[in-house]
Design a protein around this motif. Structure first.
Motif: not given
Length: 494
Positions: A221, A374, A369, A376, A396, A366, A398
């Motif tokens: 994160d 995600e 998808r 970060v 990250k 950003e 999926t």
């Protein structure tokens, strides 16, 4: 943007300006090296002549290839200086010999394990010291070696015992720091790893003599430390830690040393150690030598009684460094003996470009998808207090398995080769060119951390890398990625 694709005029102008800046930077670095009387001026003159011939306006992709090759050549020339000094003298050299660094500075030493590097440490300590503080700089052959010596020296100097061990509160997540603390942990050195709420709570409760923090936690994160809140909690604590160790590696030129020391002033004895890897943002991305830098601060005035002074601590660490061989070797000292090393203006220039390019990379990725779950980066959280930057972006997945990380790496390597750009699959040291990798912090946990590090150079390579990442990350799932590349083999990560 594949090979042969037409480039919009505005993009072409941008590439020309970006690559012109890179050419200017490399020319400036070479000029500093050529100005030294190191017997290799002809090599530098030829290098600068070839660099000047790079036409950044004609074919941006070809120009960027030539500039990447030029940066590698610049690195080679600097490393050769170090190798020459290495070849000319034994590890325990003849004491009657005349040993000099490329700058002409005399460089006597009795044996390499105890190599004195006062010239480098003095250059690193030339910046202004905040009012009311003293500073000493000590260097090591890596940041982790420096961090290990910090804790071993504290145990040696403070003599904790089983009844009252040296207690460390750790707000950070770099996996090698975790391993180091596990290795050093004992009946006389205890550490507690805390989250953001736990950090405030441990300050309120007291009982820790050392506070170890990362301004940006090296985790999935990239949590950012609220420096103002930390100082407020520290000042309000009844039994506050007297020793503060900060690993500034990821953000070093942005770390607000003056504001932090001002916030710590006036409340008794305190020792502050700022550590960083000098390989990351201090060497213009050329990776000339492994280097750990420790800047040690203590309040001006009478020597503190509760903790070591900056000079006492530095003296102990230098003795330990010589005893254990944790200093930099002769070849590294010679390679680093060039004007842009330890120069704050050059460091800020390089780091600023790195931070800007990674913030751009994060913003471009950003919204993606599919394969990507995600993206970060601190720049995506604009309200975040503290030093909200990072020299890399974390993504990250999926379907987050090590096999899928290996598939993504293999697909990215293939696309980089197909598009004809320079982007390295490797660890994110230096940050001059672009890199990507998956880290497996703990094999037993089967977790991967995929990160992309945009280098300091902008241009068509970065544009193409962003296009590739948006394409691969936007596929609906890993099955779609495998279907696109039916012969693709996952890169093994264990």
């Amino acid at each position: 943007m594949s090979a042969g694709t037409q480039v919009a005029p505005s993009t072409g102008r941008r590439h020309r300006d970006e690559l012109g800046l890179e050419r200017e930077l490399l020319t400036g670095l070479a000029a500093l090296a050529q100005a030294q009387d190191a017997g290799d001026q002809q090599h530098w003159a030829r290098f600068r002549s070839r660099l000047a011939a790079v036409d950044v306006a004609a074919d941006a992709r070809a120009a960027e290839h030539r500039l990447e090759t030029a940066s590698e050549r610049l690195r080679t020339l600097l490393l050769r200086r170090g190798h020459r000094l290495d070849e000319e003298h034994f590890r325990s050299p003849d004491s009657t010999g005349d040993r000099r660094l490329p700058s002409g500075l005399a460089f006597p030493h009795s044996y390499e394990r105890g190599l004195p590097v006062a010239h480098l440490e003095n250059r690193l300590a030339t910046g202004p010291v905040p009012d009311g503080w003293h500073r000493t700089v000590v260097t090591f052959n890596s940041c982790m070696a420096g961090l290990g010596h910090v804790f071993q020296s504290l145990v040696h100097m403070l003599s904790p015992d089983q009844r009252r061990p040296l207690s460390v509160a750790y707000w950070g997540d770099y996996f090698e720091t975790d391993l180091l603390l596990e290795y050093l942990g004992s009946a006389v050195l205890r550490y507690d790893k805390v989250d953001t709420d736990g950090l405030t709570q441990c300050l309120r409760n007291g009982g820790h003599e050392v506070l170890l923090i990362e301004p940006v936690r090296y985790n999935w994160d990239l949590d950012v430390l609220d420096v103002t809140a930390l100082l407020r909690a520290w000042r309000a604590a009844a039994a506050r830690p007297r020793i503060i160790v900060v690993d500034t590696t990821l953000v070093s030129p942005l770390w607000p040393t003056r504001a932090v020391l001002d916030g710590l002033a006036g409340l008794g004895d305190v020792l502050v150690v700022e550590l960083r890897s000098g390989l990351k943002l201090d060497q213009q991305g050329l990776e000339l030598a492994n280097l750990g830098i420790a800047e040690i601060y203590s309040p001006a005035g009478p020597a503190p009684s509760a903790v070591p002074s900056h000079q006492q601590f530095a003296d102990t660490m230098r003795l330990a460094r010589a005893t254990t061989g944790a200093g930099i070797p002769v070849a590294a000292a010679a390679a680093l003996d060039v004007g842009f090393i330890a120069d704050p203006a050059w460091i800020r220039r390089h780091a600023g470009q790195v931070f800007a390019n990674n913030a751009r990379l994060a913003r471009e990725l950003e919204p993606v998808r599919g394969v990507f779950a995600e993206v970060v980066h601190p720049a995506l959280r604009p309200a975040t207090p503290g030093v909200a930057q990072s020299p890399f972006v974390i993504v990250k997945l999926t379907e987050d398995t090590l096999h899928n990380h290996g598939l993504l790496l293999a697909a990215l390597r293939r696309e980089v080769a197909r598009r004809g750009i320079r982007c390295t699959h490797g660890s994110s040291f230096g940050f001059r060119s672009h890199r990507f990798e998956t880290i497996v912090p703990r094999v037993a946990r089967r977790e991967g951390l995929f990160k992309i590090a945009a280098g300091s150079r902008s241009g068509p390579f970065l544009d193409t890398l962003i296009e590739v990442l948006r394409d691969l990350g936007g596929l609906p799932d890993m099955a779609a990625l495998q279907a696109r590349y039916p012969d693709l083999k996952a890169i093994p990560l264990t």
